[in-house]
Write a protein that holds these residues in place. Structure first.
Motif, short mmCIF file in Angstrom:
data_model
loop_
_atom_site.label_atom_id
_atom_site.label_comp_id
_atom_site.label_asym_id
_atom_site.label_seq_id
_atom_site.Cartn_x
_atom_site.Cartn_y
_atom_site.Cartn_z
N VAL A 101 0.80 -1.21 0.00
CA VAL A 101 0.00 0.00 0.00
C VAL A 101 0.84 1.28 0.00
O VAL A 101 0.45 2.30 -0.58
CB VAL A 101 -1.00 -0.04 1.18
N ASP A 102 2.01 1.22 0.62
CA ASP A 102 2.85 2.41 0.68
C ASP A 102 4.00 2.39 -0.31
O ASP A 102 4.95 3.16 -0.18
CB ASP A 102 3.42 2.57 2.10
N ALA A 103 3.93 1.51 -1.28
CA ALA A 103 5.06 1.38 -2.20
C ALA A 103 5.28 2.64 -3.02
O ALA A 103 6.41 2.98 -3.38
CB ALA A 103 4.85 0.18 -3.11
N VAL B 51 -3.94 -0.06 -6.01
CA VAL B 51 -3.87 -1.48 -5.65
C VAL B 51 -5.30 -2.03 -5.74
O VAL B 51 -6.22 -1.46 -5.14
CB VAL B 51 -3.33 -1.67 -4.22
N ILE B 52 -5.46 -3.10 -6.50
CA ILE B 52 -6.79 -3.71 -6.63
C ILE B 52 -6.76 -5.13 -6.05
O ILE B 52 -6.32 -6.07 -6.72
CB ILE B 52 -7.25 -3.76 -8.11
N PRO B 53 -7.18 -5.26 -4.79
CA PRO B 53 -7.33 -6.61 -4.26
C PRO B 53 -8.59 -7.23 -4.84
O PRO B 53 -9.65 -6.61 -4.83
CB PRO B 53 -7.48 -6.40 -2.74
N ARG C 168 -9.18 3.02 4.72
CA ARG C 168 -8.02 3.76 5.27
C ARG C 168 -7.07 4.28 4.20
O ARG C 168 -6.32 5.22 4.45
CB ARG C 168 -7.27 2.84 6.24
N TYR C 169 -7.01 3.62 3.06
CA TYR C 169 -6.04 4.02 2.02
C TYR C 169 -6.76 4.29 0.71
O TYR C 169 -7.48 3.42 0.21
CB TYR C 169 -5.01 2.92 1.80
N GLU C 170 -6.51 5.47 0.15
CA GLU C 170 -7.19 5.80 -1.10
C GLU C 170 -6.59 5.06 -2.29
O GLU C 170 -7.19 5.00 -3.36
CB GLU C 170 -7.15 7.30 -1.35
N PRO D 13 5.87 -8.63 -1.38
CA PRO D 13 6.60 -7.70 -2.26
C PRO D 13 7.01 -6.42 -1.54
O PRO D 13 6.21 -5.83 -0.81
CB PRO D 13 5.57 -7.40 -3.36
N SER D 14 8.23 -6.01 -1.76
CA SER D 14 8.71 -4.76 -1.17
C SER D 14 8.52 -3.63 -2.18
O SER D 14 8.25 -3.87 -3.36
CB SER D 14 10.19 -4.89 -0.83
N GLY D 15 8.70 -2.41 -1.70
CA GLY D 15 8.58 -1.26 -2.60
C GLY D 15 9.63 -1.29 -3.70
O GLY D 15 9.34 -1.00 -4.86
#
Lengths: 259, 417
Positions: free
Chosen positions: B72-74, B82-84, B103-105, B144-146
């Motif tokens: 989410v913060d990548a 991000v599409i879950p 919480r996250y746009e 996965p990391s940023g």
């Protein structure tokens, strides 16, 4: 256009290990060339000294005292062949073996709590034994007479001694072994093959005497060259650990190429 | 007559195995002796093109929070979404996703309760609501990391790249012997096979677990095929046959759970073999006829497409050898050659022989785990049975015209729950 990144000076890269994504172990072309020559020389020496090796093999088999040892002409030498007493079961016993193998395979297939790997091996063995019994029942004879089987075993063993060091030697060219490590590995593989061949000969003689000719196929196909190869790869992998340790400890600039 | 046929069959199998052996030898030698083609990480500083990350989920409540926390913060929210994909979940996955979305746009959930279940169908629906062309896909149990996300996305700076693949690294290797052996397999498959295919300009595999594609390209090709189990392999060869390149980024490592039980591995391998063979049936002609692929690319692609036929072929030659033995034929040489192949090739999935795996683990810096190389043979029977059953499944799919069912891989923390 020239790259704009300034080249790092040697003291800046000292001690830094290149990322594993693109790094390669450093290979020396002369060392590889020497290794190829050394592997070829090892193989030539093996062929030249084969008659002497076969004499040692024969002496070791006589020490086993599992059966009388005769010799036959084979590839520049005298191949020792052990006399094997093999019990050939009658039709009633063969039917019993088939039935037991079938029931055993089904029982193991349904033994859900057992390790699947073990179950797979046991089922394959049961099918092999049952199939061998069925084949003997149909043809009325064992696959090989005692002397023919002994001869096949001995020939295959010697063939494996000749082939395996060559194959592992070629495979080892992809690893930065030192020449003495490479030759030691080949020597170890050969020694393992010879010792295994002697011990296995004795085991086969006992198993076929106590068991029957039905065991010929499982013994030869499962405990024949397969065991040599597994042992050879085990020795190869043990030597790899040594190389890996050297790459880990060595000066990164000398042991790794960045790409 | 029978004896000649048996010998002929063995000779044919040995011929095919020798071709595969040569392929692996060339790839291994290339990885060790040739300078490696790097990925696109030099472009990282300048590349901030819009990006969409898709995360297919079906009953993933055990791992959903972790993967969403990581992605989410990548990137900043302006160029990133991000599409879950909640694909018919019956557990708390939907609630977890809804909580993150509030919480996250950057999170724009897709909830699927109607239509076909399965990853390809979910990806197709998600592509319909995606805002960006560059699209990455991660399985829910991946981490996965940023850096990884930006590294994979940078491949799309190359206009010829239609899809990109990162490296999969098992994280639960210390669980038991099986996980350690699977770690060896993965090492050989990615560090040498995939990387060298990338370096040689062949066709690396796009894997749908840690990779990405251009939405516009996949849409123009009709989206993911919902009738195949291996939608990623299918996409690989459709893209390649259409002239798009697949990039492989070896340093983009993403961590996954490998099966901890042999039964799980058996099912996984059977599913792979079935899906891969479906792709063989569907894409063989397209690959052979493609005007975009070179002769070497076609040869390598064909060898990969046929790879799951090799275990049953080898097994059949061992049966033929046994029959020759029972007939009293002198089978010494055949037993030596077939025995060598049986021992040497046991890393199913990528089919890497021992020397390729050994070289890969050496490059990776592995030490004691190298001693497990001979143990790969212990899995021979299980692997051969799984692959053979997978092939039969694929043949039955064709014969009966049946569609495959999707089964979710059990996560380790689910198994222990």
């Amino acid at each position: 256009m020239e790259a704009t990144h300034p080249a790092a000076s040697p003291h800046e890269t000292a001690g830094i290990r290149p990322p594993r994504a693109t790094r390669r172990p450093v290979f020396s072309v002369p060392r590889i060339a020497f290794s190829i020559v050394a592997i070829a020389a090892f193989e030539v020496a093996l062929v030249v000294l084969l008659p002497r090796l076969l004499e040692l093999y024969a002496a070791a088999l006589r020490l086993l005292d599992a059966g009388a040892v005769t010799t036959q002409e084979f590839f520049r030498g005298e191949l020792p062949v052990m006399e094997l007493n093999i019990w050939v079961p009658g039709p009633t016993v063969l039917v019993g073996i088939m039935a037991a193998a079938g029931v055993g395979a089904v029982a193991v297939a349904y033994a859900g709590s057992w390790n699947p790997m073990l179950r797979g091996i046991l089922i394959a063995e049961a099918m092999l034994i049952g199939g061998a019994a069925m084949f003997m029942l149909a043809t009325g004879r064992p696959p090989y007479a005692g002397d023919a089987f002994a001869s096949l075993y001995a020939e295959t063993s010697v063939l494996t001694w000749l082939v395996l060091p060559l194959l592992l030697g070629v495979a080892s060219l992809s690893v930065p072994f030192r020449a003495w490590e490479r030759l030691s590995m080949l020597l170890l593989v050969l020694m393992f093959g010879v010792v295994l061949s002697v011990v296995r000969y004795g085991f086969f003689a006992e198993a076929l005497d106590a068991g029957s000719s039905v065991l010929m196929a499982p013994l030869f196909l499962n405990f024949g060259p397969l065991l040599d190869f597994i042992g050879g790869i085990a020795i190869f992998s043990a030597m790899l650990v040594r190389v890996s340790s050297r790459l880990e400890r060595g000066d990164p600039r000398r042991v790794w190429s960045w790409s | 007559m029978v004896v000649n046929l048996l010998w002929g069959w063995i000779g044919l199998v040995v011929f095919f195995m020798a071709i595969y052996a040569a392929r692996h030898l060339v790839l291994t030698a290339g990885r060790l002796f040739r300078p490696q083609r790097s990925a696109y990480h030099e472009l990282l500083d300048s590349n901030e093109d819009p990006l969409t990350v898709l995360i297919p989920m079906h009953n993933e409540s055990a791992v959903a929070s972790r993967v969403l926390d990581l992605v989410v913060d990548a990137r900043g929210s302006e160029k990133f979404e991000v599409i879950p994909i909640d694909d018919h979940s019956a557990d708390d996955t939907a609630e977890i996703i809804a909580d993150y979305a509030s919480r996250y746009e950057t999170i724009r959930p897709l909830t699927r309760r109607t239509g076909l279940r399965g990853k390809p169908a979910g990806l197709n629906d998600a592509m319909g609501m995606s805002s960006n062309d560059a699209t990455l896909v991660f399985d829910a149990d991946y981490e996965p990391s940023g850096d990884l996300i930006n590294g994979l996305a940078s491949a799309f700076a190359d206009p010829e790249v239609g899809a990109v693949m990162g490296r999969v690294v098992p994280r639960n290797t210390s669980t038991n012997v099986l996980t350690r052996l699977l770690d060896l397999e993965r090492s050989g498959g990615y560090q040498v096979d995939q990387q060298q295919r990338h370096t040689f300009g062949l066709v690396p595999q796009y894997g749908g677990t840690v990779g990405g594609f251009r939405r516009s390209v996949m849409t123009s090709l009709g989206g993911f095929d919902v009738r195949v189990l291996a939608e990623d392999t299918d996409a690989t060869y459709r893209l390649a046959a259409s002239g798009w390149r697949i990039a492989y980024v070896n340093w983009a490592e993403c961590y996954e759970e490998v099966p901890t039980a042999l039964s799980g591995r058996f099912k996984q391998l059977r599913r792979w073999a079935r899906g891969h063979t479906q792709v063989l049936f569907r894409r063989l002609v397209a690959v052979v006829r493609s005007p975009y692929l070179t002769r070497w690319q076609k040869l390598d692609a064909l060898l990969i497409l046929f790879i799951y036929l090799v275990p049953p072929l080898l097994a059949s030659s061992l049966v033929a050898n046994t029959a020759l033995f029972m007939l009293g034929e002198q089978v010494g040489l055949a037993t030596v050659v077939l025995g060598l192949f049986a021992v040497a090739y046991n890393a199913f999935g990528n089919f890497a022989p021992f020397f390729q795996i050994g070289s890969a683990v050496l490059i990776d810096g592995g030490r004691q785990r190298l001693t497990l190389l001979p143990m790969l043979f212990a899995m021979y029977f299980v692997n051969t049975c799984a692959v053979t059953l997978g092939l039969l499944d694929a043949l039955l799919d064709v014969a009966r015209g049946r569609a495959p069912e999707w089964h979710k891989t059990k996560r380790m923390n689910e198994a222990s729950a």
